[in-house]
Scaffold this motif. Structure first.
Motif, short mmCIF file in Angstrom:
data_model
loop_
_atom_site.label_atom_id
_atom_site.label_comp_id
_atom_site.label_asym_id
_atom_site.label_seq_id
_atom_site.Cartn_x
_atom_site.Cartn_y
_atom_site.Cartn_z
N GLU A 115 0.82 -1.21 0.00
CA GLU A 115 0.00 0.00 0.00
C GLU A 115 0.86 1.27 0.00
N ALA A 116 2.08 1.14 0.56
CA ALA A 116 3.00 2.27 0.57
C ALA A 116 3.90 2.27 -0.66
N ASP A 117 3.59 1.39 -1.62
CA ASP A 117 4.36 1.27 -2.86
C ASP A 117 5.83 0.92 -2.62
N GLN A 118 6.07 0.15 -1.51
CA GLN A 118 7.44 -0.27 -1.23
C GLN A 118 7.71 -1.72 -1.65
N ARG A 119 6.63 -2.47 -1.94
CA ARG A 119 6.78 -3.86 -2.40
C ARG A 119 5.81 -4.08 -3.55
N PRO A 120 6.15 -4.96 -4.50
CA PRO A 120 5.22 -5.25 -5.60
C PRO A 120 4.04 -6.09 -5.11
N ALA A 121 2.89 -5.92 -5.75
CA ALA A 121 1.67 -6.63 -5.34
C ALA A 121 1.80 -8.14 -5.53
N ALA A 122 2.69 -8.58 -6.41
CA ALA A 122 2.85 -10.02 -6.68
C ALA A 122 3.40 -10.78 -5.47
N ALA A 314 19.28 -24.18 15.33
CA ALA A 314 18.00 -23.49 15.49
C ALA A 314 18.22 -22.04 15.92
N LEU A 315 19.15 -21.81 16.83
CA LEU A 315 19.42 -20.45 17.29
C LEU A 315 20.01 -19.60 16.16
N SER A 316 20.85 -20.21 15.34
CA SER A 316 21.45 -19.47 14.22
C SER A 316 20.38 -19.08 13.19
N TYR A 317 19.48 -20.01 12.88
CA TYR A 317 18.40 -19.68 11.94
C TYR A 317 17.46 -18.62 12.52
N GLN A 318 17.30 -18.62 13.82
CA GLN A 318 16.47 -17.59 14.46
C GLN A 318 17.05 -16.20 14.18
N LYS A 319 18.36 -16.07 14.34
CA LYS A 319 19.02 -14.79 14.07
C LYS A 319 18.98 -14.44 12.58
N ALA A 320 19.16 -15.48 11.73
CA ALA A 320 19.18 -15.23 10.29
C ALA A 320 17.83 -14.71 9.79
N VAL A 321 16.75 -15.25 10.31
CA VAL A 321 15.42 -14.79 9.89
C VAL A 321 15.19 -13.35 10.35
N SER A 322 15.62 -13.04 11.57
CA SER A 322 15.46 -11.67 12.06
C SER A 322 16.23 -10.68 11.18
N ASN A 323 17.46 -11.06 10.79
CA ASN A 323 18.26 -10.18 9.93
C ASN A 323 17.63 -10.04 8.55
N GLU A 324 17.08 -11.15 8.03
CA GLU A 324 16.49 -11.11 6.70
C GLU A 324 15.23 -10.24 6.68
N MET A 325 14.46 -10.26 7.77
CA MET A 325 13.29 -9.41 7.86
C MET A 325 13.69 -7.93 7.83
N SER A 326 14.78 -7.60 8.47
CA SER A 326 15.27 -6.22 8.45
C SER A 326 15.70 -5.83 7.04
N ARG A 327 16.33 -6.77 6.35
CA ARG A 327 16.74 -6.50 4.96
C ARG A 327 15.52 -6.32 4.06
N LEU A 328 14.43 -7.11 4.34
CA LEU A 328 13.22 -6.99 3.53
C LEU A 328 12.59 -5.60 3.70
N ARG A 329 12.55 -5.14 4.91
CA ARG A 329 11.96 -3.81 5.14
C ARG A 329 12.79 -2.72 4.49
N ALA A 330 14.10 -2.96 4.39
CA ALA A 330 14.98 -1.96 3.76
C ALA A 330 15.02 -2.12 2.24
N GLY A 331 14.30 -3.10 1.71
CA GLY A 331 14.28 -3.32 0.28
C GLY A 331 15.50 -4.02 -0.25
N LEU A 332 16.27 -4.67 0.61
CA LEU A 332 17.49 -5.36 0.21
C LEU A 332 17.31 -6.87 0.06
N SER A 333 16.11 -7.36 0.31
CA SER A 333 15.84 -8.79 0.21
C SER A 333 14.49 -9.00 -0.44
#
Length: 399
Positions: A115-122, A314-333
């Protein structure tokens, strides 16, 4: 009466009173006392020869008692394994429920970015497909949980109407934080002691003892019979006008030779074969017990190592997902990258639950193999919870 030593004693007392009114001496009393002792010198001499069948029956009774104890131990093991399966399904279901909730949240966050035109609708199509996958996985695990609940109820002996009332598991898996096992725990002395704690091994011992006694009893049955018979007798008579009495003693050697005693020979051959089978069963049971202890120890050791690595993963993947979510919000993922990592995190946490379940079941197996679940002489009415939750002292490595 025959004693277990083979000695037999036969007392006999007889009293007769005669009343003949037409006779000159109408009343007459006759008394006799006879006491015979038979001492076997060949056949039936000794405890095993005279009471071998009784002693064998006692050993068979003990074998049945140990068989019952082993059956109880196996049922306890299977019930505990069913409980750990139930607990694992419950924890894995919780993981999938949380994953489904995160998938819902990811869709909501992505809609706002669109809705904020930061991600494609697809991106929504990929996320909705991911959500449907999570729903299917959650439903599948719910079905598995119901099956595990049913299996636990059956193992516990509950009536069918009460199985559905079983609550969710309250005890989680044992935690072996930084546990180290003693590599020298399964030495020869320990293996021997552990065998003596196993009810099935004790049952095999009693089976061998019973077969040995019956074989020896059959051996004595083929012997010639040579007995020393000692007899002491007293007789007295009272006719009113007078009386007479006397005693006598005798010692006799009796010798009997069985001719064509094929039945005793056939019985001995049968008992000998049964004894050899019992010896083989005992040796095989000991071999299986020893091998089972070593295998259970090795499996527990490797399960603890595997659990340590799955926990770190499991702990490493927990951190990796958190980092990837931050990258998604920044438009880097991309959404696909986040979904892929989320799936791997879910798999890692489920693998960690399975690893802890494997550790718990390996501990159970080791406790059973070493005879620690229930030992001969113990009561099965109360089992110490530590048996299922803590490493036994003998496998702990001393710092």
């Amino acid at each position: 009466k025959q004693f277990r030593s083979g000695l037999s004693v036969s007392p006999n007392v007889q009293y007769t009173q005669t009343d003949d009114r037409d006779a000159t001496n109408p009343n007459r009393d006759d008394t006799s006392l006879n006491f015979t002792v038979t001492v076997p010198l060949l056949k039936n001499r000794g405890r095993e020869a005279a009471a071998g069948d009784e002693m064998a029956a006692r050993a068979t009774h003990e074998q049945s008692r140990f068989d019952l104890l082993d059956t109880v131990a196996v049922n306890i093991l299977q019930t505990a394994q069913a409980y750990w399966e139930y607990a694992a399904c419950a924890e894995e279901l919780d993981i999938l429920i949380k994953a489904e909730a995160r998938a819902h949240k990811l869709i909501s966050d992505t809609r706002r970015l669109i809705e904020a035109d930061q991600r494609p609708a697809a991106d929504i199509d990929q996320l909705e497909a991911n959500l449907n996958d999570k729903v299917v996985q959650r439903i599948s695990r719910e079905q598995r949980l119901i099956g595990a609940q049913h299996d636990l109820g059956i193992a516990m002996g509950l009536p069918s109407r009460e199985i559905d009332l079983l609550p969710r598991p309250t005890n989680s898996f044992p935690v072996f934080a930084e546990a180290r096992l003693d590599p020298g725990a399964c030495d020869e002395a320990f293996l021997h002691t552990a065998c003596l704690r196993r009810a099935d091994y004790k049952a095999a011992q009693q089976s061998e003892e019973s077969a040995r006694l019956l074989r020896n009893y059959a051996k004595y049955g083929k012997r010639h019979q040579l007995d020393l018979v000692l007899n002491s007798a007293y007789a007295g008579m009272d006719e009113g006008q007078g009386s007479e009495n006397g005693s006598e003693y005798s010692a006799v050697i009796q010798y009997q030779v069985p001719l064509g005693n094929t039945e005793a020979g056939g019985t001995l051959m049968k008992r000998e074969a049964e004894y050899q089978q019992a010896v083989i069963r005992l040796a095989n049971t000991e071999r299986i017990v020893r091998s089972g202890i070593i295998l259970a120890y090795q499996q527990l050791d490797r399960s603890i190592q595997a659990w340590s690595h799955t926990r770190d993963s499991a702990l490493s993947y927990q951190k990796a997902v958190s980092n990837e979510m931050s990258r998604l919000r920044a438009g880097l993922s991309t959404v696909l990258d986040v979904v892929s990592l989320e799936d791997k995190r879910q798999e890692a946490f489920i693998a960690e639950v399975e690893a802890r379940q494997q550790c718990a079941e390996c501990l159970l197996k080791l406790q059973y193999e070493t005879g620690n679940i229930i030992q001969p002489g113990d009561s099965a009415e109360a089992i110490d919870l530590k048996t299922f939750m803590e490493l036994p002292e003998f496998v702990r490595k001393t710092p």
